[in-house]
Design an enzyme around this catalytic site. Structure first.
Site, mmCIF file in Angstrom:
data_model
loop_
_atom_site.group_PDB
_atom_site.id
_atom_site.type_symbol
_atom_site.label_atom_id
_atom_site.label_comp_id
_atom_site.label_asym_id
_atom_site.label_seq_id
_atom_site.Cartn_x
_atom_site.Cartn_y
_atom_site.Cartn_z
ATOM 1 N N LYS A 191 0.912 -1.192 0.016
ATOM 2 C CA LYS A 191 -0.081 -0.116 0.008
ATOM 3 C C LYS A 191 0.937 1.313 -0.161
ATOM 4 C CE LYS A 191 -3.972 -2.141 -0.327
ATOM 5 N NZ LYS A 191 -4.731 -2.769 0.412
HETATM 6 C C1 PLP Z 1 -5.802 -3.739 0.815
HETATM 7 C C2 PLP Z 1 -6.948 -3.496 0.911
HETATM 8 C C3 PLP Z 1 -7.869 -3.701 2.330
HETATM 9 C C4 PLP Z 1 -7.266 -4.570 3.318
HETATM 10 O O1 PLP Z 1 -6.316 -3.987 3.848
HETATM 11 P P1 PLP Z 1 -5.350 -4.995 4.824
HETATM 12 O O2 PLP Z 1 -4.368 -3.760 5.688
HETATM 13 O O3 PLP Z 1 -4.577 -5.739 4.149
HETATM 14 O O4 PLP Z 1 -6.320 -5.628 5.759
HETATM 15 C C5 PLP Z 1 -9.097 -3.413 2.419
HETATM 16 N N1 PLP Z 1 -9.782 -2.630 1.386
HETATM 17 C C6 PLP Z 1 -9.318 -2.536 0.260
HETATM 18 C C7 PLP Z 1 -9.836 -1.686 -0.868
HETATM 19 C C8 PLP Z 1 -7.782 -2.782 -0.057
HETATM 20 O O5 PLP Z 1 -7.238 -2.636 -1.335
#
Ligand code: PLP
Length: 393
Positions: A191
């Protein structure tokens, strides 16, 4: 040339801070996590921030704090990651999937309205997703939520840092600062900023912040949080059967420094996006992602949509050809209604979500990350162009 889909940047500052934490004797949630929360809250202009070990945890805590329960339903765009809908299921409530807009892939509020009209279950909330890091028009979502008496939880897993405004005369509103009940961020490895695994929930409501904090650690009462400081004692009280979602100081050590670089990372991704747009806008076989002067775009994703009628190959073959040339890509996402669980449990058909079902078959996310070198960007552009030319209809 080999180009990964994403390359996280973790520098000396993060390494030194982690080292310092490991040597400090305090590894779990403590002073550094508290500092990370404070600095994150400041960065997004939110009064409260609760650090947790994933965005999924943040979403779960948000809907729990909002008392979501069995017999109730929540509007969720079908074009999203598993987490957005599964947290609704955690509470035994029903995710009402909604079709998306063809250009932005964001939740289509007209379709949402239609699904509310048809729903036999009481719909209590909406979870818009800022897909790719370009924010949904939150003004429209707020009006919609007010009209239908819904709470709003933003899935902001892609959108730190990001901002929106209604016109150029308005000041930027930062994602996480808005009037939504809760906004949930992700610090997963790929991310926009990372703590390895991690997440944050921001809110402007003290009672929601308090409930999320309590439930993030076994339902232990607020005062017991003091046991994470030197003034703490052995005594604590459990007020609800909570979860184990706290973020560690080891992770927060990374986060503190990622946070400082977040805007720089964003600007660098924006430069990559601008180069992609400038040099691919004439390729007729593809459609580029939308931009908007009233959005500060985090550019977590750069998705293109193939104009399949102009190509002899399908999306999967397109991805294979990029892979053969060393370029790793992804698809965001196969819509939830096409996955076996949602198909089987809710009986969804592709025709129930026409836009998402169709656009899914055209989607390819290209590599985009802050330290992408010019020759890497040019290599991606050249190969997208070549594959289009070689496979023209
Ligand atoms: C990556 C993601 C999540 C979950 O994030 P985590 O930190 O891995 O739990 C939730 N919503 C979206 C749209 C994502 O891309």
């Amino acid at each position: 040339m080999q180009i990964p889909f994403f390359r996280p940047i973790v520098g000396e500052d993060e390494l030194n801070e982690v080292n310092n934490t490991l040597k400090s004797g305090w590894l779990t949630t403590g002073a550094k996590t508290k500092r990370f929360e404070e600095e994150f809250a400041k960065a997004v202009h939110a009064p409260y921030a609760v650090a947790v070990n994933s965005c999924t945890a943040a979403l779960h805590l948000a809907v729990e704090a909002l008392h979501l329960q069995k017999g109730e339903a929540v509007l969720v765009p079908t074009m999203t990651f598993a987490a957005t809908a599964e947290v609704v299921r955690y509470l035994n409530a029903t995710p009402v999937l909604v079709d998306v807009l063809g250009d932005t892939l964001q939740i289509n509020l007209e379709d949402a309205e239609e699904r509310i009209r048809k729903s036999k279950i009481k719909i209590v909330g909406i979870i818009p997703v800022h897909i790719g890091g370009m924010m949904v028009d939150m003004f429209k979502v707020q009006e919609f939520a007010k009209k239908h008496n819904l709470w709003i939880v933003e899935d902001a897993a892609h959108s730190f840092p990001a901002a929106w405004r209604r016109s150029e005369n308005e000041k930027w509103k930062y994602c996480g600062s808005g009037d939504s009940e809760v906004t949930c961020f992700s610090f997963y490895a790929n991310k926009t900023i990372t703590t390895g695994e991690g997440g944050m929930a921001t809110t402007h409501k003290e009672n929601l912040a308090e409930r999320m904090r309590i439930m993030s650690l076994h339902g232990i009462s607020k005062d017991a949080w003091k046991r994470f400081t030197s003034s703490g004692s052995w005594y604590y009280e459990i007020v609800a059967p909570g979860f184990k979602y706290n973020l560690t100081d080891v992770a927060s050590s990374i986060g503190l420094h990622q946070l400082k670089k977040a805007e720089l990372f964003r600007e660098k991704r924006e430069e990559v996006a601008n180069k992609y747009i400038e040099n691919m806008k004439d390729i007729e076989e593809i459609e580029l992602p939308p931009t908007d002067s009233n959005r500060l775009h985090s550019w977590h994703l750069f998705y293109i949509r193939l104009n399949l009628e102009k190509l002899k190959i399908d999306r999967n073959e397109f991805i294979e050809k990029l892979k053969e040339r060393g370029i790793m890509t992804s698809v965001h996402w196969m819509p939830l209604h096409m996955h076996p669980y949602y198909r089987e449990v809710y009986g969804f058909k592709e025709s129930d979500f026409e836009v998402a079902s169709k656009v899914y078959k055209r989607l390819v996310s290209l590599p985009i990350f802050p330290d992408m070198r010019d020759e890497e960007i040019e290599y991606v552009i050249k190969n997208v162009r070549d594959i289009c030319r070689e496979n023209r209809n």
